[in-house]
Design an enzyme around this catalytic site. Sequence first.
Site, PDB file in Angstrom:
ATOM      1  N   PRO A   1      99.795  36.930  58.759  1.00  8.18           N
ATOM      2  CG  PRO A   1     101.245  35.122  58.595  1.00  8.18           C
ATOM      3  CD  PRO A   1      99.809  35.461  58.829  1.00  8.18           C
ATOM      4  CD  GLU A   2      99.784  43.345  57.777  1.00  8.41           C
ATOM      5  OE1 GLU A   2     100.231  44.303  57.109  1.00  8.41           O
ATOM      6  OE2 GLU A   2      99.214  43.497  58.872  1.00  8.41           O
TER       7      GLU A   2
ATOM      8  CG  HIS B   1     100.141  21.427  65.918  1.00  9.71           C
ATOM      9  ND1 HIS B   1      98.841  20.984  65.800  1.00  9.71           N
ATOM     10  CD2 HIS B   1     100.299  21.794  67.222  1.00  9.71           C
ATOM     11  CE1 HIS B   1      98.226  21.092  66.967  1.00  9.71           C
ATOM     12  NE2 HIS B   1      99.093  21.564  67.849  1.00  9.71           N
TER      13      HIS B   1
ATOM     14  NE  ARG C   1      96.125  30.647  66.468  1.00 11.84           N
ATOM     15  CZ  ARG C   1      96.107  31.959  66.707  1.00 11.84           C
ATOM     16  NH1 ARG C   1      95.343  32.750  65.981  1.00 11.84           N
ATOM     17  NH2 ARG C   1      96.851  32.479  67.664  1.00 11.84           N
TER      18      ARG C   1
ATOM     19  CE  LYS D   1      88.467  51.539  45.754  1.00 10.23           C
ATOM     20  NZ  LYS D   1      87.298  50.668  45.876  1.00 10.23           N
TER      21      LYS D   1
END
Length: 293
Positions: A2-3, A104, A123, A166
């Site tokens: 997830p972001e 879970h 997981r 960079k």
Amino acid sequence: MPELPEVETVRRGLQPAMEGAKIVKAEARRKDLRFPFQKDFIARLEGQTVTGLGRRAKYLMADLTSGDVLLMHLGMSGSFRVLKGDGKSTPGEFHYPRSEDRAHDHVVFHMSSGSAVIFNDPRRFGYMKIIARNALDEEPLLKDLGPEPLGNEFDATMLARACHNKKTSLKAALLDQRVVAGLGNIYVCEALFRAHLSPRRLAATLATKKAEPTDHAKRLVEAIHAVLNAAIKAGGSSISDHRLTTGEMGYFQHSFQVYDREGETCRTPRCGGIVKRFTQNGRSTFWCPKCQK
């Protein structure tokens, strides 16, 4: 994984059940998730009121009356669901069944609001940690994080300074959580497309020799803001595991412009290019070589 939009969507779903409510009882149904629970994990939660529920990058952060902060990370498959006092939750239009295996359900918060907040993680890549608020600045998980992309501090000037000199690609720089916090593979691909910038472009091209922002930097910041706000409004992207606290799917995946669209025609008007995919820093990058320069 997830972001930022997925985590922010979960935060907003949990807020009515947790913020301002006391944790009457907490359950940790196993000794660990990705990391072991602290020995005093339950003791430091029970009886505490959640005074605020915030987000930092991809972390949920619950402020407690004790002065502690409960840090929560969803991992790859973690999700929260909220059960009302009658033991039921009402799914919405985009309902999608979660894992029905209650084995879970690893952590449960019984709130004085009458709701039970349940963390399910097949997981077990998620994790939770309690940190004293006055120690947050030194917390290894947080101290090196860059600015929030939707915060007031993040603008073209800040991004240009972070990328000045960079040697990495632009995409690699945006995925670096020290440069900007919370962005992941999906939204970096989408933001670069909206800004018409190549993921292979050198990050340093966002800044002049004096570290001032170029037009590229300004376009990119606008694109990042736009894609994140649109994704949050859509409830995030449900590609495999992400679900809202109601069980609904996010639906921003239906608005992808390049991500997971390999071989399809570019959606930029009059471009006519074909979306390509290549591996970059171990991740799939989707882009249009014709209009992203």
